[in-house]
Design a protein around this motif. Structure first.
Motif, PDB file in Angstrom:
ATOM      1  N   CYS A  83       0.800  -1.404   0.120  1.00 37.07           N
ATOM      2  CA  CYS A  83      -0.005   0.032  -0.030  1.00 37.07           C
ATOM      3  C   CYS A  83       0.682   1.168   0.031  1.00 37.07           C
ATOM      4  CB  CYS A  83      -0.902   0.156   1.211  1.00 37.07           C
ATOM      5  SG  CYS A  83      -2.192  -1.298   1.296  1.00 37.07           S
ATOM      6  N   GLY A  84       0.562   2.144  -0.932  1.00 36.20           N
ATOM      7  CA  GLY A  84       1.240   3.251  -1.083  1.00 36.20           C
ATOM      8  C   GLY A  84       0.612   4.370  -0.108  1.00 36.20           C
ATOM      9  N   GLU A  85       0.650   5.595  -0.336  1.00 36.33           N
ATOM     10  CA  GLU A  85      -0.189   6.721   0.357  1.00 36.33           C
ATOM     11  C   GLU A  85      -1.656   6.541   0.272  1.00 36.33           C
ATOM     12  OE1 GLU A  85       1.246  10.632  -0.269  1.00 36.33           O
ATOM     13  OE2 GLU A  85       3.260  10.061  -0.115  1.00 36.33           O
ATOM     14  N   GLY A  86      -2.424   6.636   1.225  1.00 32.49           N
ATOM     15  CA  GLY A  86      -3.763   6.282   0.907  1.00 32.49           C
ATOM     16  C   GLY A  86      -4.110   4.889   0.957  1.00 32.49           C
ATOM     17  N   ASN A  87      -5.215   4.677   0.097  1.00 34.60           N
ATOM     18  CA  ASN A  87      -5.813   3.332   0.054  1.00 34.60           C
ATOM     19  C   ASN A  87      -5.119   2.728  -1.165  1.00 34.60           C
ATOM     20  OD1 ASN A  87      -6.854   3.226   2.481  1.00 34.60           O
ATOM     21  ND2 ASN A  87      -8.654   4.427   1.543  1.00 34.60           N
TER      22      ASN A  87
ATOM     23  N   GLY B 299      12.594   5.314 -10.901  1.00 30.94           N
ATOM     24  CA  GLY B 299      12.114   6.534 -10.927  1.00 30.94           C
ATOM     25  C   GLY B 299      11.375   7.124 -12.604  1.00 30.94           C
ATOM     26  N   LYS B 300      11.348   5.748 -13.455  1.00 24.47           N
ATOM     27  CA  LYS B 300      11.029   6.168 -14.608  1.00 24.47           C
ATOM     28  C   LYS B 300       9.363   6.244 -15.017  1.00 24.47           C
ATOM     29  CE  LYS B 300      15.171   3.692 -16.329  1.00 24.47           C
ATOM     30  NZ  LYS B 300      15.587   2.734 -17.298  1.00 24.47           N
ATOM     31  N   ALA B 301       8.789   5.993 -13.735  1.00 21.33           N
ATOM     32  CA  ALA B 301       7.328   6.097 -13.926  1.00 21.33           C
ATOM     33  C   ALA B 301       6.657   7.508 -13.064  1.00 21.33           C
ATOM     34  CB  ALA B 301       6.629   4.740 -13.520  1.00 21.33           C
ATOM     35  N   ASP B 302       7.618   8.039 -12.361  1.00 18.60           N
ATOM     36  CA  ASP B 302       7.128   9.089 -11.762  1.00 18.60           C
ATOM     37  C   ASP B 302       6.305  10.310 -12.413  1.00 18.60           C
ATOM     38  OD1 ASP B 302       8.765   8.142  -9.450  1.00 18.60           O
ATOM     39  OD2 ASP B 302      10.272   9.598  -9.558  1.00 18.60           O
ATOM     40  N   HIS B 303       6.408  10.426 -13.692  1.00 20.83           N
ATOM     41  CA  HIS B 303       5.608  11.252 -14.408  1.00 20.83           C
ATOM     42  C   HIS B 303       4.208  11.009 -14.360  1.00 20.83           C
ATOM     43  CE1 HIS B 303       6.858   8.220 -17.488  1.00 20.83           C
ATOM     44  NE2 HIS B 303       5.758   8.707 -17.920  1.00 20.83           N
ATOM     45  N   LEU B 304       3.875   9.612 -14.040  1.00 20.63           N
ATOM     46  CA  LEU B 304       2.607   9.113 -14.227  1.00 20.63           C
ATOM     47  C   LEU B 304       1.854   9.518 -12.671  1.00 20.63           C
ATOM     48  CD1 LEU B 304       3.208   5.757 -15.846  1.00 20.63           C
ATOM     49  CD2 LEU B 304       2.365   7.618 -16.855  1.00 20.63           C
ATOM     50  N   LEU B 305       2.528   9.792 -11.850  1.00 23.77           N
ATOM     51  CA  LEU B 305       2.014  10.080 -10.477  1.00 23.77           C
ATOM     52  C   LEU B 305       1.377  11.122 -10.403  1.00 23.77           C
ATOM     53  CD1 LEU B 305       4.671   8.088  -8.373  1.00 23.77           C
ATOM     54  CD2 LEU B 305       2.408   7.181  -9.157  1.00 23.77           C
TER      55      LEU B 305
END
Length: 64
Positions: A12-16, A58-64
């Protein structure tokens, strides 16, 4: 789903925003939203490993 999948504990990341990673005896890898394991995305172990390594790099950070 008739394939026997062994699921890891939820992550689980931040939140749910929780997901689970699983594998089957034939070498396929699965990723699913926790609670929706009956509808996972499926690919090879190698493809899932590449996805996870790229996310960690970090190659998907732009999707967050």
């Amino acid at each position: 789903m008739s394939t026997e999948i062994t699921w890891e504990d939820p992550y689980c990341g931040e939140g749910n925003n929780c997901f689970r990673i699983g594998t089957d005896p034939t070498g396929n890898a699965y990723i699913a939203v926790t609670g929706q394991e009956d509808a996972p995305l499926t690919d090879t172990h190698e493809a899932l490993r590449a996805l996870i390594l790229n996310i960690k790099a970090g190659k998907a950070d732009h999707l967050l």
